[in-house]
Design an enzyme around this catalytic site. Sequence first.
Site, PDB file in Angstrom:
ATOM      1  N   TYR A   1      63.056  18.850  43.716  1.00  0.00           N
ATOM      2  CA  TYR A   1      61.669  19.320  43.701  1.00  0.00           C
ATOM      3  C   TYR A   1      60.948  18.841  42.449  1.00  0.00           C
ATOM      4  O   TYR A   1      61.442  19.014  41.341  1.00  0.00           O
ATOM      5  CB  TYR A   1      61.674  20.842  43.740  1.00  0.00           C
ATOM      6  CG  TYR A   1      60.366  21.476  44.117  1.00  0.00           C
ATOM      7  CD1 TYR A   1      60.080  21.788  45.435  1.00  0.00           C
ATOM      8  CD2 TYR A   1      59.421  21.783  43.147  1.00  0.00           C
ATOM      9  CE1 TYR A   1      58.886  22.392  45.790  1.00  0.00           C
ATOM     10  CE2 TYR A   1      58.222  22.387  43.490  1.00  0.00           C
ATOM     11  CZ  TYR A   1      57.958  22.686  44.808  1.00  0.00           C
ATOM     12  OH  TYR A   1      56.773  23.288  45.138  1.00  0.00           O
ATOM     13  N   SER A   2      59.787  18.240  42.634  1.00  0.00           N
ATOM     14  CA  SER A   2      58.980  17.793  41.502  1.00  0.00           C
ATOM     15  C   SER A   2      57.511  17.922  41.836  1.00  0.00           C
ATOM     16  O   SER A   2      57.010  17.312  42.793  1.00  0.00           O
ATOM     17  CB  SER A   2      59.294  16.334  41.146  1.00  0.00           C
ATOM     18  OG  SER A   2      58.414  15.877  40.130  1.00  0.00           O
ATOM     19  N   ASN A   3      56.806  18.719  41.056  1.00  0.00           N
ATOM     20  CA  ASN A   3      55.363  18.880  41.262  1.00  0.00           C
ATOM     21  C   ASN A   3      54.599  17.579  41.071  1.00  0.00           C
ATOM     22  O   ASN A   3      53.489  17.423  41.581  1.00  0.00           O
ATOM     23  CB  ASN A   3      54.841  19.954  40.314  1.00  0.00           C
ATOM     24  CG  ASN A   3      55.365  21.328  40.668  1.00  0.00           C
ATOM     25  OD1 ASN A   3      55.064  21.863  41.728  1.00  0.00           O
ATOM     26  ND2 ASN A   3      56.172  21.906  39.795  1.00  0.00           N
TER      27      ASN A   3
ATOM     28  N   GLY B   1      55.271  30.077  47.340  1.00  0.00           N
ATOM     29  CA  GLY B   1      54.690  29.666  46.072  1.00  0.00           C
ATOM     30  C   GLY B   1      55.065  30.599  44.939  1.00  0.00           C
ATOM     31  O   GLY B   1      55.172  31.818  45.131  1.00  0.00           O
TER      32      GLY B   1
ATOM     33  N   SER C   1      63.389  42.295  36.320  1.00  0.00           N
ATOM     34  CA  SER C   1      64.798  42.539  36.646  1.00  0.00           C
ATOM     35  C   SER C   1      65.494  41.198  36.803  1.00  0.00           C
ATOM     36  O   SER C   1      64.882  40.142  36.615  1.00  0.00           O
ATOM     37  CB  SER C   1      64.912  43.371  37.931  1.00  0.00           C
ATOM     38  OG  SER C   1      64.372  42.667  39.033  1.00  0.00           O
TER      39      SER C   1
ATOM     40  N   SER D   1      52.573  27.022  45.232  1.00  0.00           N
ATOM     41  CA  SER D   1      53.005  25.813  45.932  1.00  0.00           C
ATOM     42  C   SER D   1      52.732  25.802  47.423  1.00  0.00           C
ATOM     43  O   SER D   1      52.973  24.786  48.078  1.00  0.00           O
ATOM     44  CB  SER D   1      54.487  25.564  45.683  1.00  0.00           C
ATOM     45  OG  SER D   1      54.652  24.896  44.460  1.00  0.00           O
TER      46      SER D   1
END
Length: 393
Positions: free
Chosen positions: A200-202, A344, A374, A101
């Site tokens: 948040y939206s791609n 990103g 983890s 990102s």
Amino acid sequence: MTPRTTTSKLRTCLLVIAAAGLVGSATTVAAVANPSEDTPGRGSKDRALQKSLDALVSEDKFPAAFAWVRKDGRTSSLISGSARLGERVPVPHDGYVRAGSNTKTFTAVVVLQLVAEGKVALDEPIETYLPGVVRGEGIDGRKITVRQLLQHTSGLPNYTEHIGLENFARIQHKFFHPHDLLTAALAHPAEFAPGAKWKYSNTNYLLAGMLIEKVTERPVQEQITERVIRKAGLHHTSWPQPGDRAVPKPHARGYALSSLENGKVVDATRMDPSWGGAAGQMISTPSDLARFTRLLLDGKLLAPGQLAEMRKTVDTPIMPGWRYGLGILSIPLSCGGEYWGHGGDIDGYETRGGATDDGRSVGLAVTALPGTFSDAEKSAKAVMSATDTAFCA
């Protein structure tokens, strides 16, 4: 770039939300921590960061962690771990990574350059540039502005939640066309009314890339390359061409979970990143990403008016004090002040860092997403803590 969305808990830990399927048991093969005797410029400040990188490998089980730092007129490159899981293979200093990102900041810069040229207006509806394209249940491109796309206040559904990214093995080598990604997003209702809140939206940056192509009548990757990468002199940053699934050498291999069901870890270095597009397709190095943000803040890529617009921020629910501008975040530092950057997340790699107004620049990377080896929340916070150390030590 965040491939997948899981729970609201992870949303508060990752800038672009860790992938679905990255929480749970994974095949844990600890990488070998090597605090690198050959690290250039070792000093007390470097030792604090080296300790943080070593902890990312030994405690959070990332196969490799590496950082590039410039402050007080001095540059350091530090490494830890192994370039291959379960083997003793030296980690290359400042190796190539998938930038995820961080691509969004490059895309936003081009849009803002077009604003400066009078070809795009930030508060104009996206409908003006892509007529009839943005339509769906509760979705109307006549009510969503360009600014809201770049700021993640559009309310558009996130396409990466609806294309099967939770099973990495299935999509690792699959090619996605931008219009197919948009169709996947618009098949779902709006999250909220435009401007009502932040999420948040791609899909926002998918559309920003389409906007660039419509206005310039040229491919978005060409525009980002010519207007940003070459202008900034980023010699190790590129947009993979269609069919290019490799990461340039030198690089440490990246790893991902193939699915939530069996928790199998696979080598994710070679993959088709087309689903990232203008939201997350690029390849870079920690130093290039840090230099890019440095040049951006120094006014080398945008006119003053457009840089000021980029730095107008809104609150986000990611982490306390985090604020989002136009393709860039403002993140508070433990030593006071803030840094600007994006970060990103994409299968195989997580990157963090950016630059401060007083001249510090940082690029940091690990070779898996938090949660691969983890606890997702703990390891995500550990990466952010190491980034803070890089700026503040």
